[in-house]
Design a protein around this motif. Structure first.
Motif, short mmCIF file in Angstrom:
data_model
loop_
_atom_site.label_atom_id
_atom_site.label_comp_id
_atom_site.label_asym_id
_atom_site.label_seq_id
_atom_site.Cartn_x
_atom_site.Cartn_y
_atom_site.Cartn_z
N VAL A 1 0.84 -1.18 0.00
CA VAL A 1 0.00 0.00 0.00
C VAL A 1 0.88 1.24 0.00
CG1 VAL A 1 -1.69 1.33 1.32
CG2 VAL A 1 -1.92 -1.16 1.14
N GLN A 2 0.54 2.16 -0.87
CA GLN A 2 1.26 3.44 -0.93
C GLN A 2 0.28 4.58 -0.72
OE1 GLN A 2 1.74 1.23 -3.86
NE2 GLN A 2 3.14 0.23 -2.45
N LEU A 3 0.69 5.55 0.07
CA LEU A 3 -0.12 6.72 0.35
C LEU A 3 0.69 7.96 0.01
CD1 LEU A 3 -1.45 5.62 3.86
CD2 LEU A 3 -2.61 5.36 1.67
N GLN A 4 0.13 8.81 -0.80
CA GLN A 4 0.84 10.02 -1.24
C GLN A 4 0.01 11.23 -0.84
OE1 GLN A 4 3.92 10.14 -2.87
NE2 GLN A 4 3.78 12.34 -2.53
N ALA B 1 -4.30 6.90 -2.58
CA ALA B 1 -3.98 5.57 -2.08
C ALA B 1 -3.89 4.59 -3.24
CB ALA B 1 -5.05 5.12 -1.09
N SER B 2 -2.93 3.68 -3.17
CA SER B 2 -2.77 2.67 -4.22
C SER B 2 -2.21 1.39 -3.62
CB SER B 2 -1.84 3.20 -5.32
OG SER B 2 -0.55 3.46 -4.80
N GLY B 3 -2.33 0.31 -4.38
CA GLY B 3 -1.71 -0.94 -3.98
C GLY B 3 -2.60 -1.91 -3.25
N ALA B 4 -3.89 -1.62 -3.15
CA ALA B 4 -4.82 -2.53 -2.46
C ALA B 4 -6.25 -2.20 -2.87
CB ALA B 4 -4.68 -2.38 -0.95
N THR B 5 -7.15 -3.09 -2.50
CA THR B 5 -8.58 -2.82 -2.58
C THR B 5 -9.00 -2.32 -1.21
OG1 THR B 5 -8.87 -4.57 -4.22
CG2 THR B 5 -10.83 -3.79 -3.05
N MET C 1 -9.37 5.18 6.63
CA MET C 1 -8.34 6.12 6.19
C MET C 1 -8.29 7.29 7.17
SD MET C 1 -7.41 4.46 3.58
CE MET C 1 -6.26 5.61 2.83
N GLY C 2 -7.11 7.57 7.69
CA GLY C 2 -7.00 8.59 8.72
C GLY C 2 -6.01 9.69 8.39
N TRP C 3 -6.18 10.78 9.11
CA TRP C 3 -5.23 11.89 9.08
C TRP C 3 -4.73 12.13 10.50
CZ3 TRP C 3 -3.37 14.15 4.74
CH2 TRP C 3 -4.09 14.01 3.56
N PHE C 4 -3.43 12.24 10.62
CA PHE C 4 -2.79 12.59 11.88
C PHE C 4 -1.89 13.79 11.63
CE2 PHE C 4 -3.61 8.98 14.77
CZ PHE C 4 -4.23 8.11 13.88
N ARG C 5 -1.48 14.44 12.70
CA ARG C 5 -0.52 15.52 12.57
C ARG C 5 0.47 15.44 13.71
NH1 ARG C 5 -4.61 20.63 13.85
NH2 ARG C 5 -4.82 20.29 16.12
N SER D 1 -14.04 7.32 -3.92
CA SER D 1 -13.66 5.94 -4.24
C SER D 1 -13.22 5.81 -5.69
CB SER D 1 -14.83 5.00 -3.96
OG SER D 1 -15.20 5.06 -2.61
N THR D 2 -13.79 6.61 -6.56
CA THR D 2 -13.42 6.50 -7.97
C THR D 2 -12.00 6.99 -8.24
OG1 THR D 2 -14.31 8.68 -8.50
CG2 THR D 2 -15.82 6.82 -8.65
N GLU D 3 -11.53 7.90 -7.39
CA GLU D 3 -10.18 8.44 -7.54
C GLU D 3 -9.20 7.85 -6.53
OE1 GLU D 3 -9.18 10.51 -9.88
OE2 GLU D 3 -11.16 10.75 -10.77
N ASN D 4 -9.69 6.95 -5.66
CA ASN D 4 -8.86 6.36 -4.60
C ASN D 4 -8.16 7.47 -3.80
OD1 ASN D 4 -9.51 3.71 -5.03
ND2 ASN D 4 -7.39 3.03 -5.28
N THR D 5 -8.90 8.50 -3.47
CA THR D 5 -8.32 9.66 -2.81
C THR D 5 -9.13 10.03 -1.57
OG1 THR D 5 -7.49 10.50 -4.92
CG2 THR D 5 -7.63 12.08 -3.10
N VAL D 6 -8.41 10.39 -0.53
CA VAL D 6 -9.01 10.88 0.71
C VAL D 6 -8.65 12.35 0.86
CG1 VAL D 6 -9.13 10.60 3.22
CG2 VAL D 6 -8.82 8.61 1.74
#
Length: 125
Positions: free
Chosen positions: A1-4, A23-27, A33-37, A73-78
């Motif tokens: 899994v890769q997150l950019q 997000a890529s590399g998985a279903t 999906m989370g955000w931290f700082r 979901s269509t763009e695999n983006t959060v």
């Protein structure tokens, strides 16, 4: 899994920014999906999370009513829409993924298996 993660920058107090995490590399159907700082010298802080399939959202107390998390979901983006930014919001923001959303422990960094590289958000006073 890769997150950019991307979208960080410098903004004045009261301004807005929108972060993205591709997000890529998985279903991701079972994922949370989370955000931290994180500020140097401090522990990583939970900001927000969204479940991929249900769309359930969760927020940390300091950002509730100012930030909004969503996913495409269509763009695999959060996304993390951040409004009314304050100097205390200055930090490196990380995208993270927990493969198994249960509705519990959503704010626990240890539950997230995959992490992106972080994007800097700086809010000037």
């Amino acid at each position: 899994v890769q997150l950019q993660a991307s979208g960080g920058g410098l903004v004045q107090t009261g301004g807005s920014l929108k972060l993205s995490c591709v997000a890529s590399g998985a279903t991701f159907t079972t994922y949370l999906m989370g955000w931290f700082r994180q500020v140097p010298g401090q522990e990583r802080e939970f900001v927000a999370a969204v479940s991929w399939t249900e769309g359930d959202t969760h927020y940390g107390g300091s950002v509730k009513d100012r930030f909004a998390v969503s996913r495409d979901s269509t763009e695999n983006t959060v996304y993390l829409q951040m409004n009314n930014l304050q100097p205390d919001d200055t930090a490196v923001y990380y995208c993270a993924a927990d493969p198994f959303y249960s509705g519990f422990y959503v704010s626990e960094a240890d539950e997230y298996e995959y992490w992106g590289q972080g994007t800097q958000v700086t809010v000037s006073s």
